[in-house]
Design a protein around this motif. Sequence first.
Motif, PDB file in Angstrom:
ATOM      1  N   VAL A 108      69.985  27.726 -32.387  1.00 22.72           N
ATOM      2  CA  VAL A 108      70.896  28.663 -33.054  1.00 22.72           C
ATOM      3  C   VAL A 108      70.235  29.299 -34.268  1.00 22.72           C
ATOM      4  N   THR A 109      69.546  28.466 -35.073  1.00 22.45           N
ATOM      5  CA  THR A 109      68.916  29.004 -36.279  1.00 22.45           C
ATOM      6  C   THR A 109      67.756  29.941 -35.940  1.00 22.45           C
ATOM      7  N   SER A 110      67.082  29.687 -34.827  1.00 23.47           N
ATOM      8  CA  SER A 110      66.008  30.598 -34.411  1.00 23.47           C
ATOM      9  C   SER A 110      66.573  31.971 -34.079  1.00 23.47           C
ATOM     10  N   ILE A 111      67.719  31.978 -33.387  1.00 18.98           N
ATOM     11  CA  ILE A 111      68.366  33.257 -33.064  1.00 18.98           C
ATOM     12  C   ILE A 111      68.868  33.938 -34.339  1.00 18.98           C
ATOM     13  N   LEU A 112      69.509  33.140 -35.229  1.00 17.90           N
ATOM     14  CA  LEU A 112      70.000  33.694 -36.484  1.00 17.90           C
ATOM     15  C   LEU A 112      68.849  34.218 -37.338  1.00 17.90           C
ATOM     16  N   ALA A 113      67.750  33.451 -37.348  1.00 17.94           N
ATOM     17  CA  ALA A 113      66.612  33.851 -38.181  1.00 17.94           C
ATOM     18  C   ALA A 113      66.069  35.203 -37.752  1.00 17.94           C
ATOM     19  N   PHE A 114      66.077  35.464 -36.446  1.00 17.28           N
ATOM     20  CA  PHE A 114      65.580  36.748 -35.946  1.00 17.28           C
ATOM     21  C   PHE A 114      66.366  37.894 -36.575  1.00 17.28           C
TER      22      PHE A 114
ATOM     23  N   GLY B 222      65.032  43.111 -48.107  1.00 15.66           N
ATOM     24  CA  GLY B 222      65.263  44.247 -48.987  1.00 15.66           C
ATOM     25  C   GLY B 222      66.719  44.457 -49.362  1.00 15.66           C
ATOM     26  N   VAL B 223      67.657  43.815 -48.641  1.00 21.58           N
ATOM     27  CA  VAL B 223      69.073  43.948 -48.974  1.00 21.58           C
ATOM     28  C   VAL B 223      69.333  43.293 -50.338  1.00 21.58           C
ATOM     29  N   HIS B 224      69.896  44.074 -51.265  1.00 20.70           N
ATOM     30  CA  HIS B 224      70.138  43.623 -52.638  1.00 20.70           C
ATOM     31  C   HIS B 224      68.860  43.105 -53.302  1.00 20.70           C
ATOM     32  N   GLY B 225      67.723  43.627 -52.866  1.00 16.84           N
ATOM     33  CA  GLY B 225      66.452  43.268 -53.479  1.00 16.84           C
ATOM     34  C   GLY B 225      65.950  41.880 -53.146  1.00 16.84           C
ATOM     35  N   MET B 226      66.517  41.240 -52.133  1.00 20.95           N
ATOM     36  CA  MET B 226      66.113  39.879 -51.775  1.00 20.95           C
ATOM     37  C   MET B 226      65.227  39.884 -50.542  1.00 20.95           C
ATOM     38  N   ALA B 227      64.299  38.916 -50.477  1.00 17.27           N
ATOM     39  CA  ALA B 227      63.427  38.782 -49.318  1.00 17.27           C
ATOM     40  C   ALA B 227      64.225  38.246 -48.135  1.00 17.27           C
ATOM     41  N   GLY B 228      63.699  38.472 -46.931  1.00 19.67           N
ATOM     42  CA  GLY B 228      64.383  37.990 -45.735  1.00 19.67           C
ATOM     43  C   GLY B 228      64.531  36.478 -45.720  1.00 19.67           C
ATOM     44  N   TRP B 229      63.466  35.759 -46.160  1.00 19.99           N
ATOM     45  CA  TRP B 229      63.537  34.301 -46.153  1.00 19.99           C
ATOM     46  C   TRP B 229      64.567  33.799 -47.169  1.00 19.99           C
TER      47      TRP B 229
END
Length: 320
Positions: A55-61, A68-75
């Motif tokens: 599930v987390t692998s799918i969510l992580a994708f 970049g949303v609100h200046g935050m990194a994807g991780w």
Amino acid sequence: MTSRHGFYACRALIGILEGGFIPDLILWLSYFYTAAELSIRLSFFWTTLALTQIVTSILAFGILHMRGVHGMAGWSWLFLIEGLFTLVIGISAFFLMVPSPVQTKKPWNKKGWFTEREEYIIVNKVLRDDPTKGDMHNRQGITPKMLWQGISDYYLWPIYLIGLVAYEPMNVLGAYLTLVLKGLGFGTFEVNLLAIPQNVLHIILLLAITWLSERFNNRLGWSLFSPIWTVPLMLLLRFWKGALVNKWGTYVVVSLILANPYIHAICVSLCSRNSQSIRTRTVSASLYNMFAQAGSIISSNIYRTADAPLYKAVVLRSYQ
């Protein structure tokens, strides 16, 4: 967290808070199930871990695309959102988990989990299977002397040693899976999706080997299937000269190694069913988990830059 010291402190705090989770959970489950039932239920527990990885692998994708949303990194979004899931489940567990089969009634659940007759059935079947489960109540702590007696039960030491070494081949590749796949040329988003197939196969093999070990009443015999599965694949990975060229072939071999028939539930059940007392059962669950975690530490230090060029193929390329 903005520094190396902050990272170490955070990791230490996670370890302190997580350390007692699995041993406590195993002891708690032993109040509800017989020895044979416990193995199967523990396999369900570790199945949920693999399902979580899927599930987390799918969510992580998807979440990593929020870069970049609100200046935050994807991780950062990944840690935040998945961490919120854990928080909600943790708070829910505080209200949902009960002390024992006969203590399931709560102000928010006045009927409880079981009827009075069902409580009698559960308690009697558990005590008839293992009378030592009635030696201590579930709020009774162990003394330093009892702790030492639990540690000194040398009949359980071979199981601890199995926990130390059994999972190292999978842990080595699991720890470096992201680097291995990226080193083979797969992209960041592909890496998350490529982790799914091995988790699906892992679930199937975990449930199958645990069921078979109870079906034929031979736990250590069926546990041998794990190295029989792993060793040939490790040899192939070690000596296969085309590992760097054929990335999909290498991915299949690595995935099969990581999908290894997981004997963790069998070994944990062996500790529980051979403890002969709640005191030892409490200690053995903790010691087995400590040895398994020590094996993870060893695994994380097997492939090192200074070992080059003795390590081969996918790992070599990952470090380049």
